[in-house]
Design a protein around this motif. Structure first.
Motif, short mmCIF file in Angstrom:
data_model
loop_
_atom_site.label_atom_id
_atom_site.label_comp_id
_atom_site.label_asym_id
_atom_site.label_seq_id
_atom_site.Cartn_x
_atom_site.Cartn_y
_atom_site.Cartn_z
N LYS A 296 37.84 13.98 -16.33
CA LYS A 296 38.20 12.71 -15.70
C LYS A 296 39.62 12.84 -15.15
N SER B 274 42.73 10.39 -12.94
CA SER B 274 43.08 9.08 -12.39
C SER B 274 44.49 9.11 -11.84
N ILE C 96 35.24 10.78 -12.05
CA ILE C 96 34.55 11.32 -13.21
C ILE C 96 33.58 12.40 -12.73
#
Length: 286
Positions: free
Chosen positions: A144, A146, A163
């Protein structure tokens, strides 16, 4: 080594930073982390590829899947490619606070700087930071990542979450929060050619290698073109350049690389062919 004016004459004015001189420094070693080395040695010879070149995820346990590859191996090019893919960052968890993107205009003048926070987490087959080997409940997720933008004002508050799944037939999930709309948007995770917020840089170019390796999602063919000694900048933590006014004096070193050609068979993909120089020691792109 001095850069001759004849070299700059080949380039369009304003698209480069003037580098009047390059210093060739001795080649140095860049070692993998202790946990990565131990895991690579522990599982050497276990990872396998399918005949189409995709990784059999059930056979890969951690770190570098193919540390020793024979040049006459018919799947050598695909193995080098998977070493590159599984080398992302070289850590289980990465956090940058801040991460800065310096943008320049067409005349190579500083235009603006984007500042944000960047997280990256391996969920599947971790080898250094607990929980090991995988995050409970996330065994179906490879990784993942971000990003949260902090400044300037027009991009502040933008968030992006990607993801990547173990299932080779399942595209990435890519969700963003756009503060000006106050809405969460779900984008196509397999589309890596959209620009990063506030820039004209594609996600694929920013990561150098961002597309999910999957013959089902983005069919590809890989060839090993050979070996080259490539002149590349030293790693950034060794300060590979020095600024003197508007001029940049750079330090380069010679690195041994495998040269890999990837041909993509997806009509709407931005590149039909790419050539990578994969470092023999770091498994990164030079």
């Amino acid at each position: 080594m001095c850069i001759r004016d004849s070299f700059y004459n080949l380039l369009r004015p304003g698209v480069y930073a003037h580098i009047p001189q390059v210093q060739i420094v001795p080649t140095v070693h860049y070692y993998q982390t202790e946990g990565r080395l131990k895991s690579t040695k522990r599982y050497e010879g276990v990872a396998k590829l399918f005949p189409n070149g995709d990784l059999d995820w059930s056979t890969w346990h951690a770190a570098i899947p193919f540390p020793h590859i024979a040049k006459d191996d018919p799947q050598a090019s695909y193995k080098f490619l998977w070493n590159l893919d599984r080398n992302r960052g070289g850590f289980d968890d990465i956090f940058f606070n801040p991460v800065s993107y310096h943008l320049f205009d067409r005349n190579n003048k500083p235009e603006r700087t984007l500042v944000g926070l960047l997280w990256f987490k391996e969920c599947y087959r971790r080898y250094t930071v607990p929980p090991i080997p995988s995050i409970p409940g996330q065994e179906h997720v490879i990784e993942k990542g971000s990003i949260v933008m902090k400044e300037p004002f027009d991009v502040k508050g933008f968030c992006g979450l990607r993801i990547r799944y173990v299932d080779p037939k399942r595209p990435d999930d890519f969700m963003t929060y756009v503060p000006t709309l106050r809405r969460v948007r779900k984008l196509s995770g397999s589309n890596t050619v959209d620009p990063i917020i506030g820039t004209d840089v594609k996600w694929e170019d920013w990561g150098c290698f961002w597309q999910k390796l999957s013959q089902d999602i983005c069919p590809y063919e890989c060839k090993l073109l050979g070996m080259e000694i490539t002149l590349v900048p030293q790693k950034s933590y060794l300060i590979p350049y020095e600024l003197r006014g508007n001029e940049t004096y750079a330090k380069f070193e010679k690195r041994p690389c495998w040269v890999i050609e990837i041909s993509y068979h997806k009509p709407d993909y931005v590149y039909s062919r790419r050539v990578y120089h994969v470092d023999m020691e770091t498994y990164g792109i030079n």
